[in-house]
Write an enzyme that holds these catalytic residues in place. Sequence first.
Site, PDB file in Angstrom:
ATOM      1  N   LEU A   8      -9.728  -3.256   5.191  1.00  9.57           N
ATOM      2  CA  LEU A   8      -9.007  -2.807   4.322  1.00  9.57           C
ATOM      3  C   LEU A   8      -7.858  -2.012   4.593  1.00  9.57           C
ATOM      4  CD1 LEU A   8      -9.178  -2.301   0.876  1.00  9.57           C
ATOM      5  CD2 LEU A   8     -10.169  -0.427   1.409  1.00  9.57           C
ATOM      6  N   ASP A   9      -6.617  -2.390   3.902  1.00 15.78           N
ATOM      7  CA  ASP A   9      -5.489  -1.775   4.181  1.00 15.78           C
ATOM      8  C   ASP A   9      -4.934  -1.619   5.670  1.00 15.78           C
ATOM      9  OD1 ASP A   9      -5.188  -1.120   1.347  1.00 15.78           O
ATOM     10  OD2 ASP A   9      -6.290   0.824   1.549  1.00 15.78           O
ATOM     11  N   HIS A  59       0.862  -1.254  -0.141  1.00 16.71           N
ATOM     12  CA  HIS A  59      -0.060  -0.114   0.015  1.00 16.71           C
ATOM     13  C   HIS A  59       0.911   1.130  -0.095  1.00 16.71           C
ATOM     14  CE1 HIS A  59      -3.625   2.460   0.734  1.00 16.71           C
ATOM     15  NE2 HIS A  59      -2.878   3.039   1.439  1.00 16.71           N
TER      16      HIS A  59
HETATM   17  C1  GRF Z   1       1.422   0.943  -6.414  1.00 20.35           C
HETATM   18  O1  GRF Z   1       1.730   2.247  -5.850  1.00 20.35           O
HETATM   19  C2  GRF Z   1       0.697   0.108  -5.500  1.00 20.35           C
HETATM   20  O2  GRF Z   1       1.330   0.283  -4.149  1.00 20.35           O
HETATM   21  C3  GRF Z   1      -0.498   0.498  -5.327  1.00 20.35           C
HETATM   22  O3  GRF Z   1      -0.945   0.629  -6.782  1.00 20.35           O
HETATM   23  C4  GRF Z   1       0.330   0.963  -7.677  1.00 20.35           C
HETATM   24  C5  GRF Z   1       0.526  -0.260  -8.398  1.00 20.35           C
HETATM   25  O4  GRF Z   1       1.735  -0.065  -9.235  1.00 20.35           O
HETATM   26  N1  GRF Z   1      -1.548  -0.323  -4.515  1.00 20.35           N
HETATM   27  P1  GRF Z   1       2.218  -0.923 -10.138  1.00 20.35           P
HETATM   28  O5  GRF Z   1       0.966  -1.890 -11.028  1.00 20.35           O
HETATM   29  O6  GRF Z   1       2.727  -2.252  -9.326  1.00 20.35           O
HETATM   30  O7  GRF Z   1       3.176  -0.441 -11.220  1.00 20.35           O
END
Ligand code: GRF
Length: 207
Positions: free
Chosen positions: A144-145, A109
């Site tokens: 969530l999270d 996250h």
């Molecule tokens: C990342 O910042 C992740 O933490 C968030 O969504 C973004 C996804 O990026 N949940 P990617 O698809 O891994 O490039």
Amino acid sequence: MKNIVILISGRGSNMEAIIRAAAAEQWPARIAAVISHRADAAGLAIATHAGIPVAVVEHQHYPDRVSFDRALAEQIDVFQPDLVVLAGFMRILSAGFVEHYRGSLLNIHPSLLPSFPGLSTHRRAIDAGVHFHGATVHFVTQELDHGPIVAQAVVPVLRDDTEKTLAARVLTEEHRIYPAAVRGIIEGRIRLVDDRVRHDELFESRS
Ligand code: GRF
């Protein structure tokens, strides 16, 4: 060899960082599959190029969350995963799904949890005027999270930061801590004991 299944929704840069690290560092694990709920997820092409099986389970073909999650779990379980890694997987998961993978479902996250769960974390961090922001790898629980924290990375919030510049700084750290966390779990150095994360050695980002 342990099996890792990665779930993505889009770009897949965290997925790519994990694929690269697994190969370069010769993990005792294979990325058994990359699965998306969107056929147009750019990360699918990256996975295919790396020779990893991909699958798509499109959420719009299911009448509700529970039936989609059931179909998704069926597809995941074909690959007999030891660890299921959410890498930018932008779907809220049902209680049954989370329970099915309890202790083996990991998420990243883009904030220092428990601050800023949910969406638009970089915008909210700037608006709140925090001096530090970052990313958190955690086991997934019903909330969530939330859930036991495996790793965190901290970045400064600079005076002229925009959502974009801050997101880029955080993403660089995500690509560092997520592969390290997955590797630690796969190798048994990082474990969940009584709903708390135990590290056999101090994790680099905490020293
Ligand atoms: C990342 O910042 C992740 O933490 C968030 O969504 C973004 C996804 O990026 N949940 P990617 O698809 O891994 O490039």
